[in-house]
Design a protein around this motif. Structure first.
Motif, mmCIF file in Angstrom:
data_model
loop_
_atom_site.group_PDB
_atom_site.id
_atom_site.type_symbol
_atom_site.label_atom_id
_atom_site.label_comp_id
_atom_site.label_asym_id
_atom_site.label_seq_id
_atom_site.Cartn_x
_atom_site.Cartn_y
_atom_site.Cartn_z
ATOM 1 N N CYS A 1 0.832 -1.208 0.000
ATOM 2 C CA CYS A 1 0.000 0.000 0.000
ATOM 3 C C CYS A 1 0.865 1.256 0.000
ATOM 4 O O CYS A 1 0.610 2.202 -0.749
ATOM 5 N N LEU A 2 1.899 1.269 0.854
ATOM 6 C CA LEU A 2 2.811 2.419 0.912
ATOM 7 C C LEU A 2 3.496 2.645 -0.431
ATOM 8 O O LEU A 2 3.658 3.790 -0.882
ATOM 9 N N LEU A 3 3.895 1.564 -1.081
ATOM 10 C CA LEU A 3 4.553 1.668 -2.382
ATOM 11 C C LEU A 3 3.624 2.275 -3.426
ATOM 12 O O LEU A 3 4.030 3.151 -4.213
ATOM 13 N N SER A 4 2.376 1.835 -3.451
ATOM 14 C CA SER A 4 1.425 2.372 -4.434
ATOM 15 C C SER A 4 1.090 3.822 -4.139
ATOM 16 O O SER A 4 0.979 4.643 -5.064
ATOM 17 N N VAL A 5 0.943 4.176 -2.861
ATOM 18 C CA VAL A 5 0.665 5.572 -2.505
ATOM 19 C C VAL A 5 1.852 6.461 -2.856
ATOM 20 O O VAL A 5 1.685 7.574 -3.379
ATOM 21 N N PHE A 6 3.058 5.993 -2.578
ATOM 22 C CA PHE A 6 4.266 6.757 -2.898
ATOM 23 C C PHE A 6 4.336 7.055 -4.394
ATOM 24 O O PHE A 6 4.599 8.195 -4.799
ATOM 25 N N GLN A 7 4.090 6.042 -5.219
ATOM 26 C CA GLN A 7 4.171 6.257 -6.667
ATOM 27 C C GLN A 7 3.040 7.145 -7.150
ATOM 28 O O GLN A 7 3.228 7.960 -8.062
ATOM 29 N N ALA A 8 1.866 7.025 -6.543
ATOM 30 C CA ALA A 8 0.750 7.886 -6.931
ATOM 31 C C ALA A 8 1.049 9.343 -6.610
ATOM 32 O O ALA A 8 0.785 10.239 -7.421
ATOM 33 N N LEU A 9 1.598 9.599 -5.434
ATOM 34 C CA LEU A 9 1.964 10.969 -5.062
ATOM 35 C C LEU A 9 3.077 11.504 -5.955
ATOM 36 O O LEU A 9 3.117 12.702 -6.264
ATOM 37 N N LYS A 10 3.965 10.624 -6.352
ATOM 38 C CA LYS A 10 5.067 11.034 -7.224
ATOM 39 C C LYS A 10 4.567 11.432 -8.607
ATOM 40 O O LYS A 10 5.071 12.372 -9.222
ATOM 41 N N LEU A 11 3.549 10.720 -9.101
ATOM 42 C CA LEU A 11 3.012 11.025 -10.427
ATOM 43 C C LEU A 11 2.078 12.224 -10.394
ATOM 44 O O LEU A 11 2.075 13.042 -11.317
ATOM 45 N N THR B 1 4.910 -1.712 -13.087
ATOM 46 C CA THR B 1 5.365 -2.770 -12.189
ATOM 47 C C THR B 1 4.606 -2.737 -10.873
ATOM 48 O O THR B 1 4.165 -3.772 -10.356
ATOM 49 N N ILE B 2 4.427 -1.537 -10.325
ATOM 50 C CA ILE B 2 3.702 -1.402 -9.058
ATOM 51 C C ILE B 2 2.245 -1.792 -9.227
ATOM 52 O O ILE B 2 1.649 -2.433 -8.357
ATOM 53 N N LEU B 3 1.655 -1.424 -10.352
ATOM 54 C CA LEU B 3 0.262 -1.800 -10.599
ATOM 55 C C LEU B 3 0.100 -3.318 -10.678
ATOM 56 O O LEU B 3 -0.880 -3.877 -10.180
ATOM 57 N N ILE B 4 1.061 -3.996 -11.292
ATOM 58 C CA ILE B 4 1.007 -5.457 -11.359
ATOM 59 C C ILE B 4 1.169 -6.048 -9.964
ATOM 60 O O ILE B 4 0.466 -7.003 -9.590
ATOM 61 N N LEU B 5 2.091 -5.482 -9.170
ATOM 62 C CA LEU B 5 2.265 -5.939 -7.794
ATOM 63 C C LEU B 5 0.972 -5.795 -6.997
ATOM 64 O O LEU B 5 0.536 -6.712 -6.301
ATOM 65 N N VAL B 6 0.368 -4.612 -7.086
ATOM 66 C CA VAL B 6 -0.858 -4.340 -6.330
ATOM 67 C C VAL B 6 -1.981 -5.266 -6.786
ATOM 68 O O VAL B 6 -2.718 -5.824 -5.963
ATOM 69 N N SER B 7 -2.116 -5.433 -8.096
ATOM 70 C CA SER B 7 -3.195 -6.280 -8.621
ATOM 71 C C SER B 7 -3.043 -7.730 -8.166
ATOM 72 O O SER B 7 -4.022 -8.366 -7.753
ATOM 73 N N SER B 8 -1.812 -8.245 -8.239
ATOM 74 C CA SER B 8 -1.591 -9.629 -7.816
ATOM 75 C C SER B 8 -1.801 -9.787 -6.314
ATOM 76 O O SER B 8 -2.342 -10.802 -5.853
ATOM 77 N N PHE B 9 -1.386 -8.768 -5.542
ATOM 78 C CA PHE B 9 -1.602 -8.848 -4.098
ATOM 79 C C PHE B 9 -3.088 -8.871 -3.774
ATOM 80 O O PHE B 9 -3.551 -9.672 -2.949
#
Length: 308
Positions: free
Chosen positions: A100-110, A236-244
């Motif tokens: 979750c932290l990884l996806s939020v970090f990338q979302a804030l970065k974009l 890559t993060i989207l694939i990680l999140v989706s699989s999780f």
């Protein structure tokens, strides 16, 4: 020992050993970056914690379940059962929160146009380190009630109907009120975290779509190289999140049901098999998408060849 247990043991053995191999490779790589003075990306700290949490899950549930399927028991006493289940819950929770932290970090970065002030702050290694430590403390505290009722499984054939059989440990079947409170406690945090991940994933998809529209008329390779890198990292993060979300939603449904009923042994194995898919597959996804890791492995192989 039945042939069905042997078959499941082989499946768990392949899954667990493969996952441990992949996560060990990543742990060596991120440790090398951290202690060798190389430039560390902000996401490397988060990914390093994700790999560590996934390794805990594989060691504390994958390894004991594999041993149990092959009939090597009893191999855990009461303390071992309590510690194994506690560390598994902590590792699973940290893995969920870190994803979750990884996806939020990338979302804030974009989405710098919307979260510019906060995005600059969250990219600080100190801020990321604080978030990582906070997640460990949080889950060490939340899951402190997990090992209280776990006991050694002396004889799986004589387990009372009032106890859940996990193959190598057992736990009492709680009354409906207590079971409901436990289910709400453990499910509420999971649902909230999965909801945040879905929001962050939607934000990333929207940001990538808007970015693609803006750069359609840009033909310079130098101007488009950095966005391309960010787009690959986001995918890559989207694939990680989706699989999780996929694998752990299945396991969470089983876990929620386990709070109210005494499941069959094969159902427990199926649930565990689904929950171990993400720790196993995510490591190879990260290895295949980060060119630095393949270069690191190749350099280690060359050095070994030179020594020999």
């Amino acid at each position: 020992m039945s042939s069905a247990n042997v078959d499941m043991g082989i499946i768990f053995l392949i899954q667990t050993s493969t996952g441990i191999l992949g996560n060990s490779t990543l742990l060596c790589f991120y440790s090398f970056l951290l202690f060798s003075g190389h430039t560390v990306r902000p996401t490397d700290l988060i990914l390093g914690q994700l790999v560590l949490a996934n390794s805990m899950v594989l060691f504390t549930r994958g390894v004991p379940q594999t041993v149990a399927c092959f009939g090597w028991k009893p191999f855990l006493d009461d303390v071992g059962c309590k510690l194994a289940f506690y560390l598994h819950r902590v590792g699973r929770g940290v893995s969920l929160s870190t994803t979750c932290l990884l996806s939020v970090f990338q979302a804030l970065k974009l989405c710098t146009n919307y979260f510019q002030s906060f995005g600059i702050q969250i990219q600080s290694p100190r801020c990321i380190s604080f978030c990582c430590v906070l997640l460990w403390v949080l889950h060490l505290f939340i899951n402190i009630i997990v090992p209280l009722n776990m006991t050694q499984l002396v004889d799986s054939k004589n387990v009372s109907v009032m106890r859940k059989n996990f193959g190598y440990c057992s736990a009492p079947v709680l009354d409906k009120l207590t079971a409901g409170l436990h289910a709400v406690l453990f499910s509420l945090f999971d649902v909230m975290t999965l909801g945040i991940m879905c929001w962050a994933s939607g934000s990333m998809v929207l940001a990538l779509h808007r970015h693609r529209q803006r750069v359609q008329h840009i033909h310079s390779h130098s101007l488009s190289s950095r966005p391309s890198h960010e787009a690959r990292a986001t995918r890559t993060i989207l694939i990680l999140v989706s699989s999780f979300i996929l694998f752990n939603s299945i396991a969470s449904i089983f876990t929620f049901c386990f709070s109210f009923v005494n499941p069959g042994h094969r159902v427990v194995q199926t649930s565990l098999l689904a929950s171990l898919c993400f720790p196993t597959l995510s490591s190879f996804l990260l290895i295949s998408t980060d060119s630095r890791i393949s270069q690191f492995c190749f350099s280690c192989w060359q050095r070994q060849q030179y020594i020999c």
